[in-house]
Design an enzyme around this catalytic site. Structure first.
Site, PDB file in Angstrom:
ATOM      1  N   LYS A   9      -8.546  -4.246   0.327  1.00 15.09           N
ATOM      2  CA  LYS A   9      -7.808  -5.388  -0.253  1.00 15.09           C
ATOM      3  C   LYS A   9      -8.665  -6.649  -0.260  1.00 15.09           C
ATOM      4  CE  LYS A   9      -7.183  -7.737   3.768  1.00 15.09           C
ATOM      5  NZ  LYS A   9      -7.848  -8.979   4.097  1.00 15.09           N
ATOM      6  N   PRO A  99     -16.305  -1.856   3.759  1.00 22.63           N
ATOM      7  CA  PRO A  99     -17.137  -2.392   4.842  1.00 22.63           C
ATOM      8  C   PRO A  99     -16.392  -2.428   6.184  1.00 22.63           C
ATOM      9  CG  PRO A  99     -16.585  -4.115   3.236  1.00 22.63           C
ATOM     10  CD  PRO A  99     -16.151  -2.813   2.651  1.00 22.63           C
ATOM     11  N   SER A 108      -7.237  -0.973   8.454  1.00 26.55           N
ATOM     12  CA  SER A 108      -5.826  -0.853   8.062  1.00 26.55           C
ATOM     13  C   SER A 108      -5.658   0.211   6.985  1.00 26.55           C
ATOM     14  CB  SER A 108      -5.311  -2.196   7.540  1.00 26.55           C
ATOM     15  OG  SER A 108      -5.464  -3.186   8.539  1.00 26.55           O
ATOM     16  N   ASP A 141      -2.072  -6.173   8.545  1.00 25.62           N
ATOM     17  CA  ASP A 141      -2.460  -5.800   7.181  1.00 25.62           C
ATOM     18  C   ASP A 141      -2.052  -4.371   6.815  1.00 25.62           C
ATOM     19  OD1 ASP A 141      -3.651  -8.230   6.657  1.00 25.62           O
ATOM     20  OD2 ASP A 141      -5.692  -7.546   7.095  1.00 25.62           O
TER      21      ASP A 141
END
Ligand code: C5P
Length: 301
Positions: A9, A99, A108, A141
């Site tokens: 995200k 990453p 998450s 998250d």
């Protein structure tokens, strides 16, 4: 065997309010899932074997990832097994492209991917709301990592409302070789803002309008991240990367989440290819990638 693809995200807006007594900051954030994926493979293990977790991929930091109950993917498996009363004998293999400690919710995404994979493996047919309930217990998250698309997050960032977004946005991503610790970035944010009263964070109307009209130029102008000064303070090279991106033709740029990944917005896919070429020639960034958004949440493939 179940294979799940789970996306990273970007926070198009990350407005950070005051820190609560629970140690978490009040947020108004707009998440968008991007086309950068980890692959999570889950298989039943031998009876009594527990969870075996492996990571693979090019990232040299993979060797430093915990593979025990300190890892969010492991915790997700534990929580699922406990709730659904299924055996916790599993082999989990995660191919990493997102990453590590990069501000793109890689951990998450892995946790959300494990929940989706176990729901499929054990045919538990959990509702989205029930899965989100588990996700919320794992991290701020994780609920968004489970839903994907575009969403507004409030509270810790875990209270989600879907947001209307038209079209596709094109990004160039600049990765750093060293990650940043999310708690350390929030702490630095508090340090930099010491003595200033914090207003309750609000979702930007300009940003929501840019998304609903699918206007990349307007989106570029409304990108905002309150953690950016803190990430830049801890990693001054990020300032150079941000300005090099704008000088190279980006229509917007921001640190992704708590960083250190930097996301540069381009007008089109073609413009993103040009931007990546120009930006890499500046020497201000090391490793570059491209992605588009929004994309859906984790999927069994
Ligand atoms: O929820 P999660 O475990 O992902 O959060 C990691 C850390 O990020 C927290 O321990 C906290 O330091 C910081 N955080 C915060 N406010 C939020 C979300 C995260 O301060 N809303």
């Amino acid at each position: 065997m179940i294979l799940v693809k789970a996306p990273a995200k970007i926070n198009l807006q990350l407005s950070v309010g005051a820190k609560g007594d629970d140690g978490y900051h009040d947020l108004a954030t707009v998440f968008q899932a991007v086309s950068l994926y980890d692959e999570i493979k889950v298989e039943p293990g031998e009876s009594g074997s527990g969870v075996t977790l492996h990571f693979s991929g090019d990232n040299p930091h993979i060797a430093n990832l915990p593979t025990n109950n300190k890892n969010l993917a492991y915790k997700a498996a534990q929580l699922f097994a406990q709730r659904k009363k299924v055996p916790l004998d599993l082999v989990i293999e995660i191919k990493k492209q997102i990453p590590i400690a990069g501000g793109m919710a890689g951990g998450s995404a892995n946790a959300a991917g494990v929940l989706v994979a176990l729901d499929a493996l054990y045919e538990t047919k959990m509702s989205k709301d029930d899965l989100i309930g588990l996700a919320r217990q794992l991290g701020s998250d994780v609920p968004f990592s489970l839903t994907g698309g575009t969403a507004v997050g409030t509270g810790r960032g875990d209270r989600l409302t879907p947001a209307l977004a038209r079209g596709t946005f094109h990004w160039v991503l600049a990765y750093s070789s060293q990650g940043l610790s999310t708690p350390a970035v929030y702490e630095e944010c508090d340090r930099l803002r010491q003595g200033f009263a914090q207003r309750a964070p609000r979702v930007s109307e300009d940003l929501m309008h840019a998304l609903s009209s699918g206007d990349p130029i307007a989106l570029g102008k409304s990108l905002v991240n309150d953690l950016q000064p803190a990430a830049c303070s801890l990693r001054p090279a990020l300032k150079l990367a941000l300005s090099a991106g704008m000088d190279s033709g980006a229509i917007g740029a921001l640190v992704s989440g708590s960083g250190p990944t930097v996301a540069f917005l381009a007008k089109s896919e073609e413009a993103a290819i040009d931007l990546a070429v120009t930006l890499s020639s500046t020497g201000a960034v090391s490793q570059l990638g491209r992605a588009h958004s929004p994309v859906g949440g984790p999927k069994v493939i």
